[in-house]
Enzyme design. Structure first.
Site, PDB file in Angstrom:
ATOM      1  CG  PHE A  11      -8.153  -7.700 -13.603  1.00 48.63           C
ATOM      2  CD1 PHE A  11      -8.978  -8.091 -14.648  1.00 48.63           C
ATOM      3  CD2 PHE A  11      -8.697  -6.904 -12.599  1.00 48.63           C
ATOM      4  CE1 PHE A  11     -10.304  -7.678 -14.719  1.00 48.63           C
ATOM      5  CE2 PHE A  11     -10.018  -6.496 -12.655  1.00 48.63           C
ATOM      6  CZ  PHE A  11     -10.823  -6.882 -13.714  1.00 48.63           C
ATOM      7  CB  ILE A  12      -6.454  -3.067 -14.396  1.00 47.54           C
ATOM      8  CG1 ILE A  12      -7.575  -3.360 -13.382  1.00 47.54           C
ATOM      9  CG2 ILE A  12      -6.700  -1.712 -15.071  1.00 47.54           C
ATOM     10  CD1 ILE A  12      -7.651  -2.362 -12.238  1.00 47.54           C
ATOM     11  CG  ASP A  31       3.263  -8.219 -14.656  1.00 50.40           C
ATOM     12  OD1 ASP A  31       3.558  -8.934 -13.675  1.00 50.40           O
ATOM     13  OD2 ASP A  31       2.151  -7.672 -14.781  1.00 50.40           O
ATOM     14  CG  ASP A  32       6.926  -8.822 -10.266  1.00 53.39           C
ATOM     15  OD1 ASP A  32       5.719  -9.052 -10.500  1.00 53.39           O
ATOM     16  OD2 ASP A  32       7.338  -8.410  -9.155  1.00 53.39           O
ATOM     17  CB  ILE A  58       9.079  -1.306 -10.870  1.00 50.94           C
ATOM     18  CG1 ILE A  58       8.409  -1.796  -9.578  1.00 50.94           C
ATOM     19  CG2 ILE A  58       8.128  -1.395 -12.049  1.00 50.94           C
ATOM     20  CD1 ILE A  58       7.172  -0.996  -9.170  1.00 50.94           C
ATOM     21  CB  ILE A  83      -3.121  -5.094  -5.768  1.00 52.04           C
ATOM     22  CG1 ILE A  83      -3.235  -6.547  -6.224  1.00 52.04           C
ATOM     23  CG2 ILE A  83      -2.417  -4.237  -6.814  1.00 52.04           C
ATOM     24  CD1 ILE A  83      -4.102  -6.741  -7.461  1.00 52.04           C
ATOM     25  CE1 TYR A 147      -2.501  -1.587  -3.062  1.00 57.31           C
ATOM     26  CE2 TYR A 147      -4.711  -1.404  -2.151  1.00 57.31           C
ATOM     27  CZ  TYR A 147      -3.852  -1.365  -3.236  1.00 57.31           C
ATOM     28  OH  TYR A 147      -4.342  -1.104  -4.490  1.00 57.31           O
ATOM     29  CG  ASN A 176     -13.832  -1.963  -4.666  1.00 54.40           C
ATOM     30  OD1 ASN A 176     -14.398  -1.026  -4.134  1.00 54.40           O
ATOM     31  ND2 ASN A 176     -12.887  -2.641  -4.067  1.00 54.40           N
ATOM     32  CB  ILE A 206     -20.337 -12.558   3.016  1.00 51.03           C
ATOM     33  CG1 ILE A 206     -21.021 -12.739   1.657  1.00 51.03           C
ATOM     34  CG2 ILE A 206     -20.197 -11.080   3.352  1.00 51.03           C
ATOM     35  CD1 ILE A 206     -22.445 -12.229   1.625  1.00 51.03           C
TER      36      ILE A 206
END
Length: 315
Positions: A11-12, A31-32, A58, A83, A147, A176, A206
């Site tokens: 995404f980023i 990227d895997d 990596i 992540i 994490y 975020n 939520i």
């Protein structure tokens, strides 16, 4: 410059690639695809600066050695990571291997070939914010999930290469991040999930009481921060935050997006022990060292995200 971008199909990573290509650099994206998606970077395939997409890990040392030996990289933007907080609780080994050991393999290649490292960490390493001044880089850390623990370990290793070897490195801690190309399912961010449910006419759930707050950074602002950290020598050896500088409770966010309180429900939290009750970024250091500040408001960012989700087949 020649640039290696790990997590380049994420995404980023997708937005960082876009910025780097716009700035005229040559980009190799690794990227895997455990979290990233090839369609995120499909539009770059014909760009003359986009040299290759490499599907690989990596953790593959021979692949890392080959890439660094074959290409004279100037910067490695290291975004590749596991992540998901809950995944790290359920399976800490995978997160530790990817986020800590994988980072070590990257650092070794960058040391051998004298390549600058921009290491993507996370605001999830911090303890809760206690005032309206926001969280600075000197704020206490609290690894409330494997994490966060893996990221802290990797951060310290990245900085050790600056102090031990003089290798230019910087640790960045974006808050975020949300926006177009973020997943809208269970692995997605709260904004993407809420917007998708709104469009689909579904209710939103939520976790917990919803009083927890988040500082939500629009992805193009985040990508600009990531890229500029690579360009500047002023941040070498530093940890630098980036965020909007405004927090909002999850309850308020849901109401802002959905607009109908009857469609908002609370469910039992899946990892209350790893929840950070208040996250609010103080980005003064990024502004001082990089001249960076966010340009997209939360309301505008949500609008852009909704337009993107509406225009895709993600509903």
């Amino acid at each position: 410059m020649n640039i290696l971008l790990t997590g380049g199909a994420g995404f980023i990573g997708r937005w960082v690639a876009k910025q780097l290509l716009a700035d005229g650099h040559s980009v190799w994206a690794l990227d895997d695809l455990s979290n990233g998606r090839e369609q995120n970077i499909a539009e770059f395939r014909e760009h003359p600066g986009f040299k290759a997409f490499i599907k690989g890990s990596i953790l593959d040392e021979s692949l890392m050695e080959s890439l660094f030996h074959t290409h004279s990289f100037d910067i490695c933007y290291h975004l590749g990571a596991s992540i998901n907080v809950q995944d790290s609780i359920d399976d800490p080994r995978t997160t530790f291997n990817n986020d800590t050991i994988g980072t070590f393999y990257i650092m070794e290649q960058c040391r051998k070939h004298n390549v600058k490292v921009v290491f993507m960490s996370t605001c999830m390493v911090y303890d809760r914010c206690i005032d309206e001044e926001g969280i600075t880089e000197k704020h206490p850390i609290k690894p409330a999930s494997p994490y966060a623990g893996a990221k802290i370990a990797a951060e310290n290793m990245v900085l050790s290469y600056y102090f031990a070897y003089g290798l230019p490195t910087v640790v960045i801690r974006p808050f975020n991040t949300y926006g177009p190309f973020q997943k809208t399912g269970g692995e997605g961010g709260v904004v993407a999930i809420f917007v998708k449910n709104k469009i689909a006419g579904k209710d939103v759930n939520i976790y917990g009481e919803g009083t927890q707050t988040r500082d939500l950074l629009y992805v193009e602002d985040c990508a600009r921060f990531v890229v500029e950290a690579g360009y500047s020598d002023k941040v070498n050896g530093h940890i630098v935050n980036a965020g909007l500088g405004r927090d909002i409770s999850i309850n308020e966010l849901a109401l802002l997006i959905v607009g109908d309180s009857s469609r908002i429900h609370h469910v039992e939290h899946i990892h209350p022990q790893s929840e950070i009750q208040k996250l609010l970024c103080n980005y003064a250091k990024a502004n001082e060292l990089l001249g960076w500040k966010p340009l997209v408001s939360l309301e505008e960012g949500i609008k852009r995200t909704e337009q993107w989700i509406t225009s895709t087949d993600l509903i």
